[in-house]
Design a protein around this motif. Structure first.
Motif, PDB file in Angstrom:
ATOM      1  N   ALA A   1      -6.989  12.725   1.287  1.00  0.00           N
ATOM      2  CA  ALA A   1      -7.505  14.094   1.327  1.00  0.00           C
ATOM      3  C   ALA A   1      -7.629  14.608   2.755  1.00  0.00           C
ATOM      4  O   ALA A   1      -7.798  13.843   3.701  1.00  0.00           O
ATOM      5  CB  ALA A   1      -8.864  14.162   0.633  1.00  0.00           C
ATOM      6  N   ASN A   2      -7.548  15.930   2.894  1.00  0.00           N
ATOM      7  CA  ASN A   2      -7.783  16.603   4.174  1.00  0.00           C
ATOM      8  C   ASN A   2      -8.811  17.712   3.985  1.00  0.00           C
ATOM      9  O   ASN A   2      -8.591  18.870   4.350  1.00  0.00           O
ATOM     10  CB  ASN A   2      -6.479  17.171   4.735  1.00  0.00           C
ATOM     11  N   THR A   3      -9.924  17.347   3.381  1.00  0.00           N
ATOM     12  CA  THR A   3     -11.018  18.286   3.166  1.00  0.00           C
ATOM     13  C   THR A   3     -11.930  18.326   4.385  1.00  0.00           C
ATOM     14  O   THR A   3     -11.832  17.494   5.287  1.00  0.00           O
ATOM     15  CB  THR A   3     -11.848  17.874   1.940  1.00  0.00           C
ATOM     16  N   SER A   4     -12.833  19.301   4.382  1.00  0.00           N
ATOM     17  CA  SER A   4     -13.875  19.419   5.401  1.00  0.00           C
ATOM     18  C   SER A   4     -13.301  19.330   6.811  1.00  0.00           C
ATOM     19  O   SER A   4     -12.247  19.903   7.104  1.00  0.00           O
ATOM     20  CB  SER A   4     -14.949  18.356   5.163  1.00  0.00           C
ATOM     21  N   VAL A   5     -13.953  18.578   7.685  1.00  0.00           N
ATOM     22  CA  VAL A   5     -13.569  18.518   9.094  1.00  0.00           C
ATOM     23  C   VAL A   5     -12.254  17.783   9.322  1.00  0.00           C
ATOM     24  O   VAL A   5     -11.654  17.874  10.406  1.00  0.00           O
ATOM     25  CB  VAL A   5     -14.716  17.867   9.909  1.00  0.00           C
ATOM     26  N   SER A   6     -11.754  17.098   8.312  1.00  0.00           N
ATOM     27  CA  SER A   6     -10.460  16.406   8.441  1.00  0.00           C
ATOM     28  C   SER A   6      -9.325  17.377   8.746  1.00  0.00           C
ATOM     29  O   SER A   6      -8.285  16.969   9.263  1.00  0.00           O
ATOM     30  CB  SER A   6     -10.146  15.623   7.165  1.00  0.00           C
TER      31      SER A   6
ATOM     32  N   LYS B   1     -18.107   9.497  10.631  1.00  0.00           N
ATOM     33  CA  LYS B   1     -18.940   8.569  11.412  1.00  0.00           C
ATOM     34  C   LYS B   1     -18.033   7.415  11.842  1.00  0.00           C
ATOM     35  O   LYS B   1     -17.668   6.565  11.029  1.00  0.00           O
ATOM     36  CB  LYS B   1     -20.094   8.053  10.562  1.00  0.00           C
ATOM     37  N   GLU B   2     -17.622   7.450  13.116  1.00  0.00           N
ATOM     38  CA  GLU B   2     -16.676   6.450  13.585  1.00  0.00           C
ATOM     39  C   GLU B   2     -17.337   5.097  13.809  1.00  0.00           C
ATOM     40  O   GLU B   2     -18.445   5.009  14.326  1.00  0.00           O
ATOM     41  CB  GLU B   2     -15.991   6.895  14.884  1.00  0.00           C
TER      42      GLU B   2
ATOM     43  N   THR C   1     -12.310   2.461  12.252  1.00  0.00           N
ATOM     44  CA  THR C   1     -12.660   2.452  10.826  1.00  0.00           C
ATOM     45  C   THR C   1     -13.554   3.676  10.560  1.00  0.00           C
ATOM     46  O   THR C   1     -13.146   4.791  10.818  1.00  0.00           O
ATOM     47  CB  THR C   1     -13.348   1.138  10.435  1.00  0.00           C
ATOM     48  N   GLY C   2     -14.738   3.483  10.060  1.00  0.00           N
ATOM     49  CA  GLY C   2     -15.652   4.593   9.850  1.00  0.00           C
ATOM     50  C   GLY C   2     -15.631   5.136   8.433  1.00  0.00           C
ATOM     51  O   GLY C   2     -14.911   4.653   7.562  1.00  0.00           O
ATOM     52  N   TYR C   3     -16.434   6.173   8.208  1.00  0.00           N
ATOM     53  CA  TYR C   3     -16.556   6.773   6.889  1.00  0.00           C
ATOM     54  C   TYR C   3     -16.949   8.240   7.038  1.00  0.00           C
ATOM     55  O   TYR C   3     -17.452   8.674   8.077  1.00  0.00           O
ATOM     56  CB  TYR C   3     -17.596   6.032   6.044  1.00  0.00           C
ATOM     57  N   PHE C   4     -16.704   9.010   5.979  1.00  0.00           N
ATOM     58  CA  PHE C   4     -17.021  10.426   5.993  1.00  0.00           C
ATOM     59  C   PHE C   4     -18.432  10.655   5.477  1.00  0.00           C
ATOM     60  O   PHE C   4     -18.811  10.133   4.433  1.00  0.00           O
ATOM     61  CB  PHE C   4     -16.028  11.213   5.135  1.00  0.00           C
ATOM     62  N   LYS C   5     -19.217  11.452   6.199  1.00  0.00           N
ATOM     63  CA  LYS C   5     -20.582  11.792   5.809  1.00  0.00           C
ATOM     64  C   LYS C   5     -20.635  13.262   5.423  1.00  0.00           C
ATOM     65  O   LYS C   5     -20.484  14.151   6.273  1.00  0.00           O
ATOM     66  CB  LYS C   5     -21.544  11.511   6.968  1.00  0.00           C
TER      67      LYS C   5
ATOM     68  N   GLU D   1     -15.028  19.515  -0.789  1.00  0.00           N
ATOM     69  CA  GLU D   1     -15.424  18.135  -1.088  1.00  0.00           C
ATOM     70  C   GLU D   1     -15.968  18.020  -2.504  1.00  0.00           C
ATOM     71  O   GLU D   1     -15.630  17.088  -3.235  1.00  0.00           O
ATOM     72  CB  GLU D   1     -16.471  17.656  -0.073  1.00  0.00           C
ATOM     73  N   TRP D   2     -16.824  18.962  -2.894  1.00  0.00           N
ATOM     74  CA  TRP D   2     -17.378  18.926  -4.255  1.00  0.00           C
ATOM     75  C   TRP D   2     -16.245  19.064  -5.268  1.00  0.00           C
ATOM     76  O   TRP D   2     -16.221  18.357  -6.283  1.00  0.00           O
ATOM     77  CB  TRP D   2     -18.401  20.046  -4.454  1.00  0.00           C
ATOM     78  N   ALA D   3     -15.320  19.966  -4.999  1.00  0.00           N
ATOM     79  CA  ALA D   3     -14.238  20.224  -5.949  1.00  0.00           C
ATOM     80  C   ALA D   3     -13.428  18.964  -6.236  1.00  0.00           C
ATOM     81  O   ALA D   3     -13.261  18.580  -7.400  1.00  0.00           O
ATOM     82  CB  ALA D   3     -13.328  21.334  -5.412  1.00  0.00           C
TER      83      ALA D   3
END
Length: 257
Positions: A102-107, A189-190, A207-211, A222-224
């Motif tokens: 995905a390329n949602t939000s800040v991506s 969050k890197e 690595t990291g994860y999306f917050k 993101e919700w969609a």
């Protein structure tokens, strides 16, 4: 020269990715398709361009209504070369993807898929970036093709305001429908995995994860995709915070000698 619409197709996962083959299938029949894509993965390259080394490009295949080129450059390099050296004229449309992930939000700021889309938009070309929330190399794009084709058909009929492109994201699996959304508020969050090579040198894997700062906001992309919908976000080139212009004019800008 053909009077059919010219459709420029590109991506950031590379010419051999399953997603770009799905994208060609999606727009097939709508016009004369030119595929100009990186020869290897360029994920996360955003709007980067190649300036220090020459860029090489070669024709891979040429058949009726389908022309395929491989480029040793970034997604934006591919678009620039296509517009300046390959296409017989400015394309009527640009589509990028279908991205694996995905390329949602800040991506949208990091994405090579959207970097190419925005480059098309900068050149006045109605442009759409497509992504699927599935990083698998063998992801199932059948639903993405079905719903993406409908979105593209709307673009052909309605057009787009200049300096606006579309960021489209599909959920993994079945799709419940299409929702027009805004970009979600969130950030990555890197984290870095620290390792050492056989010679004792340090190196790191990102690595990291999306917050997600607003996981329950139903009007967001993101919700969609997390609730089975394809998201369509109209995305602007102009990054000016217009609401602050008048306020900033009240600041004191006098510099003492």
């Amino acid at each position: 020269m053909s009077d059919k619409p010219i459709i420029l197709v590109t991506n950031d996962d590379g010419l051999n990715a399953k997603g770009i083959k799905a994208l060609v299938a999606m727009v097939k029949g709508f016009g004369d398709i030119y595929v100009v894509a990186p020869n290897r993965s360029n994920s996360g390259k955003s709007n980067s361009i190649t300036v220090e080394v020459p860029i090489r490009i070669k024709k891979v295949r040429d058949e009726e209504n389908l022309h395929i080129y491989s480029c040793k450059g970034t997604p934006v390099d591919c678009v620039k070369l296509a517009l300046n050296k390959i296409l017989p004229r400015t394309p009527d449309f640009l589509v990028s993807g279908i991205n694996h992930g995905a390329n949602t939000s800040v991506s949208v700021l990091y994405s090579g898929t959207m970097g190419a889309t925005i480059e098309g938009c900068l050149n006045g070309i109605p442009s759409i970036g497509y992504s699927l929330n599935d990083f698998s190399a063998d992801a199932d794009f059948s639903q993405s093709i079905k719903y993406g084709r409908k979105i593209f058909a709307n673009l052909l009929e309605k057009g787009l305001e200049r300096s606006v492109c579309l960021n489209v994201n599909f959920p993994k699996g079945d799709i419940n429908g299409i929702r027009v959304c805004r970009q979600a508020d969130g950030r990555w969050k890197e984290e870095f995995d620290h390792r050492q090579d056989p010679f004792g040198g340090d190196y790191y894997w990102l690595t990291g994860y999306f917050k997600n700062a607003e996981p329950n906001a139903e009007e967001t992309d993101e919700w969609a995709i997390n609730n089975g919908y394809a998201s369509v976000v109209p995305t602007k080139i102009d990054m000016t915070a217009h609401q602050l212009v008048e306020d900033l004019k009240t600041w004191d800008y006098e510099v003492e000698d």
